[in-house]
Motif scaffolding. Structure first.
Motif, PDB file in Angstrom:
ATOM      1  N   GLY A 153       0.785  -1.227   0.000  1.00  0.00           N
ATOM      2  CA  GLY A 153       0.000   0.000   0.000  1.00  0.00           C
ATOM      3  C   GLY A 153       0.815   1.274   0.000  1.00  0.00           C
ATOM      4  N   GLN A 154       2.134   1.157  -0.096  1.00  0.00           N
ATOM      5  CA  GLN A 154       2.993   2.338  -0.091  1.00  0.00           C
ATOM      6  C   GLN A 154       3.955   2.313  -1.270  1.00  0.00           C
ATOM      7  OE1 GLN A 154       4.929   3.133   3.641  1.00  0.00           O
ATOM      8  NE2 GLN A 154       3.135   2.545   4.857  1.00  0.00           N
ATOM      9  N   GLY A 155       4.606   3.435  -1.500  1.00  0.00           N
ATOM     10  CA  GLY A 155       5.613   3.510  -2.531  1.00  0.00           C
ATOM     11  C   GLY A 155       6.934   2.944  -2.039  1.00  0.00           C
ATOM     12  N   PRO A 156       7.840   2.669  -2.952  1.00  0.00           N
ATOM     13  CA  PRO A 156       9.161   2.140  -2.560  1.00  0.00           C
ATOM     14  C   PRO A 156       9.924   3.138  -1.693  1.00  0.00           C
ATOM     15  CG  PRO A 156       8.778   1.847  -4.918  1.00  0.00           C
ATOM     16  CD  PRO A 156       7.688   2.738  -4.407  1.00  0.00           C
ATOM     17  N   SER A 160      20.988   7.742 -11.800  1.00  0.00           N
ATOM     18  CA  SER A 160      20.023   6.866 -11.122  1.00  0.00           C
ATOM     19  C   SER A 160      18.615   7.012 -11.659  1.00  0.00           C
ATOM     20  CB  SER A 160      20.031   7.141  -9.626  1.00  0.00           C
ATOM     21  OG  SER A 160      19.637   8.477  -9.368  1.00  0.00           O
ATOM     22  N   TYR A 197      14.768  15.991 -11.083  1.00  0.00           N
ATOM     23  CA  TYR A 197      14.026  15.218 -12.066  1.00  0.00           C
ATOM     24  C   TYR A 197      12.745  14.705 -11.415  1.00  0.00           C
ATOM     25  CZ  TYR A 197      18.363  14.996 -14.770  1.00  0.00           C
ATOM     26  OH  TYR A 197      19.477  15.317 -15.473  1.00  0.00           O
ATOM     27  N   PHE A 222       9.445  11.840 -12.134  1.00  0.00           N
ATOM     28  CA  PHE A 222       9.148  10.629 -12.888  1.00  0.00           C
ATOM     29  C   PHE A 222       7.760  10.120 -12.553  1.00  0.00           C
ATOM     30  CE2 PHE A 222      13.632  10.047 -13.798  1.00  0.00           C
ATOM     31  CZ  PHE A 222      14.222  10.657 -12.722  1.00  0.00           C
ATOM     32  N   TYR A 280       6.209   6.251 -12.606  1.00  0.00           N
ATOM     33  CA  TYR A 280       6.463   4.832 -12.788  1.00  0.00           C
ATOM     34  C   TYR A 280       5.129   4.096 -12.754  1.00  0.00           C
ATOM     35  CZ  TYR A 280      11.533   5.142 -12.063  1.00  0.00           C
ATOM     36  OH  TYR A 280      12.867   5.416 -12.171  1.00  0.00           O
ATOM     37  N   LEU A 320       9.437   2.578 -16.000  1.00  0.00           N
ATOM     38  CA  LEU A 320       9.390   4.028 -16.147  1.00  0.00           C
ATOM     39  C   LEU A 320       8.398   4.408 -17.255  1.00  0.00           C
ATOM     40  CD1 LEU A 320      10.582   6.833 -15.445  1.00  0.00           C
ATOM     41  CD2 LEU A 320      12.297   6.411 -17.221  1.00  0.00           C
ATOM     42  N   ARG A 350       9.548  10.934 -17.906  1.00  0.00           N
ATOM     43  CA  ARG A 350      10.506  11.676 -17.088  1.00  0.00           C
ATOM     44  C   ARG A 350      10.489  13.145 -17.489  1.00  0.00           C
ATOM     45  NH1 ARG A 350      15.814   9.433 -18.438  1.00  0.00           N
ATOM     46  NH2 ARG A 350      16.023  11.024 -20.042  1.00  0.00           N
ATOM     47  N   PHE A 363       3.232   5.498  -9.630  1.00  0.00           N
ATOM     48  CA  PHE A 363       3.995   6.193  -8.607  1.00  0.00           C
ATOM     49  C   PHE A 363       4.693   7.410  -9.205  1.00  0.00           C
ATOM     50  CE2 PHE A 363       3.583   3.257  -5.161  1.00  0.00           C
ATOM     51  CZ  PHE A 363       3.444   2.014  -5.753  1.00  0.00           C
ATOM     52  N   ILE A 419      13.824  13.043  -7.887  1.00  0.00           N
ATOM     53  CA  ILE A 419      15.259  12.853  -7.637  1.00  0.00           C
ATOM     54  C   ILE A 419      15.927  14.214  -7.725  1.00  0.00           C
ATOM     55  CG2 ILE A 419      17.423  11.834  -8.413  1.00  0.00           C
ATOM     56  CD1 ILE A 419      15.933   9.485  -9.459  1.00  0.00           C
ATOM     57  N   TYR A 436      20.617  12.251  -5.691  1.00  0.00           N
ATOM     58  CA  TYR A 436      20.382  11.092  -6.570  1.00  0.00           C
ATOM     59  C   TYR A 436      19.615   9.973  -5.875  1.00  0.00           C
ATOM     60  CZ  TYR A 436      23.802  13.436  -9.502  1.00  0.00           C
ATOM     61  OH  TYR A 436      24.472  14.362 -10.250  1.00  0.00           O
ATOM     62  N   ILE A 437      19.000  10.253  -4.752  1.00  0.00           N
ATOM     63  CA  ILE A 437      18.205   9.262  -4.037  1.00  0.00           C
ATOM     64  C   ILE A 437      16.730   9.545  -4.306  1.00  0.00           C
ATOM     65  CG2 ILE A 437      17.502   8.444  -1.761  1.00  0.00           C
ATOM     66  CD1 ILE A 437      20.348   8.995  -0.815  1.00  0.00           C
ATOM     67  N   PRO A 438      16.026   8.620  -4.925  1.00  0.00           N
ATOM     68  CA  PRO A 438      14.623   8.872  -5.284  1.00  0.00           C
ATOM     69  C   PRO A 438      13.699   8.880  -4.075  1.00  0.00           C
ATOM     70  CG  PRO A 438      15.573   7.053  -6.559  1.00  0.00           C
ATOM     71  CD  PRO A 438      16.496   7.328  -5.421  1.00  0.00           C
ATOM     72  N   PHE A 475       9.618   8.455  -3.513  1.00  0.00           N
ATOM     73  CA  PHE A 475       8.395   8.046  -4.195  1.00  0.00           C
ATOM     74  C   PHE A 475       7.170   8.486  -3.406  1.00  0.00           C
ATOM     75  CE2 PHE A 475       9.577   5.047  -7.608  1.00  0.00           C
ATOM     76  CZ  PHE A 475      10.931   4.907  -7.355  1.00  0.00           C
ATOM     77  N   GLY A 476       6.078   8.732  -4.125  1.00  0.00           N
ATOM     78  CA  GLY A 476       4.790   8.936  -3.491  1.00  0.00           C
ATOM     79  C   GLY A 476       4.169   7.590  -3.110  1.00  0.00           C
ATOM     80  N   ARG A 477       2.982   7.651  -2.495  1.00  0.00           N
ATOM     81  CA  ARG A 477       2.332   6.430  -2.036  1.00  0.00           C
ATOM     82  C   ARG A 477       1.616   5.681  -3.145  1.00  0.00           C
ATOM     83  NH1 ARG A 477       1.563   6.087   3.664  1.00  0.00           N
ATOM     84  NH2 ARG A 477      -0.244   4.735   3.280  1.00  0.00           N
TER      85      ARG A 477
END
Lengths: 114, 113
Positions: free
Chosen positions: A40-43, A100, B33, B35, B37, B47, B50, B91, B95, B99-101, B103-105
């Motif tokens: 239920g969540q994002g990564p 990345s 950036y 994105f 997904y 992906l 972007r 999602f 970034i 460089y660490i993404p 994400f949303g829920r």
């Protein structure tokens, strides 16, 4: 060309045990990242490795560790498993750590802790 | 720290119609950036599209396009001519310089025949 592969597909462990998850990146990719995705969540970002060195670490306890091998494959280790570690663990690879955003994800390993 | 908010947990659309998924983010950075997904029920994340923050032109990939509003920190995804294969979790991710993404829920999109 083969995509990112992860093993095992599913895993059931007991609280307190240790687990090792494996990831093989796309051929030519030198960077591997690990994510935890709770239902239920994002990564959530855990680690990023490039050329066998850790380039980034998320907000996870020291029970989580990883390493990258000379062939660029990677292992994620989790010690002293807790029920809350139950999740889908995703691996993603990219050409290099600064690139990345061009990440390619594997199918994931579903870890269940009982 | 950056945050990404997807305010629509679930969306549904009829096949061949258009749907828009919302995403807002918070950052103090100027270069980053964004994105979208897609994660189908088979789980493998891919992906979709972007957007570089320095580009004013909205990104487009076939039936997928974004509406990027940098000042409002908004990044919505429009899917035109929806297809059954578009059914998935979507999602939004950010970034920045680390460089660490982030994400949303996620938004669960169901396309009805």
């Amino acid at each position: 060309d083969a995509g990112v592969t992860q093993s095992p597909t599913h895993l059931i462990k007991t609280r307190g045990q240790h687990v090792t998850l494996r990831c093989s990146p796309i051929s030519g990719h030198k960077s591997v990242s690990w994510y935890q995705q709770v239902l239920g969540q994002g990564p959530q970002f855990i680690f990023q490795y490039y050329e066998k060195e850790e380039r980034g670490r998320g907000n996870f306890p020291d029970r989580f560790s990883a390493r990258q091998f000379p062939n660029y494959s990677s292992e994620l280790n989790v010690n002293a498993l807790l029920l809350g570690d139950s999740a889908l663990y995703l691996c993603a690879s990219s050409w290099d750590w600064g690139d990345s955003y061009e990440q390619y994800f594997g199918p994931g390993t579903r870890l269940t802790v009982t | 720290a950056q945050t990404v908010t997807q305010s629509q947990p679930e969306m549904s659309v009829q096949e061949a119609e258009t749907v828009t998924l919302s995403c807002t983010y918070d950052t103090s950075e100027n270069n980053y950036y964004l994105f979208w997904y897609k994660q189908p029920p088979s789980r493998q994340m891919i992906l979709v599209i972007r957007q570089e923050a320095y580009k004013q032109q909205n990104a487009t990939e076939n039936r997928f396009s974004v509406n990027f509003q940098k000042a409002a920190k908004s990044f919505s995804l429009k899917i035109s001519d929806s297809q059954l294969g578009d059914t998935a979790m979507y999602f939004c991710a950010f970034i920045g310089g680390s460089y660490i993404p982030t994400f949303g829920r996620g938004t669960s999109l169901i396309v009805h025949p």
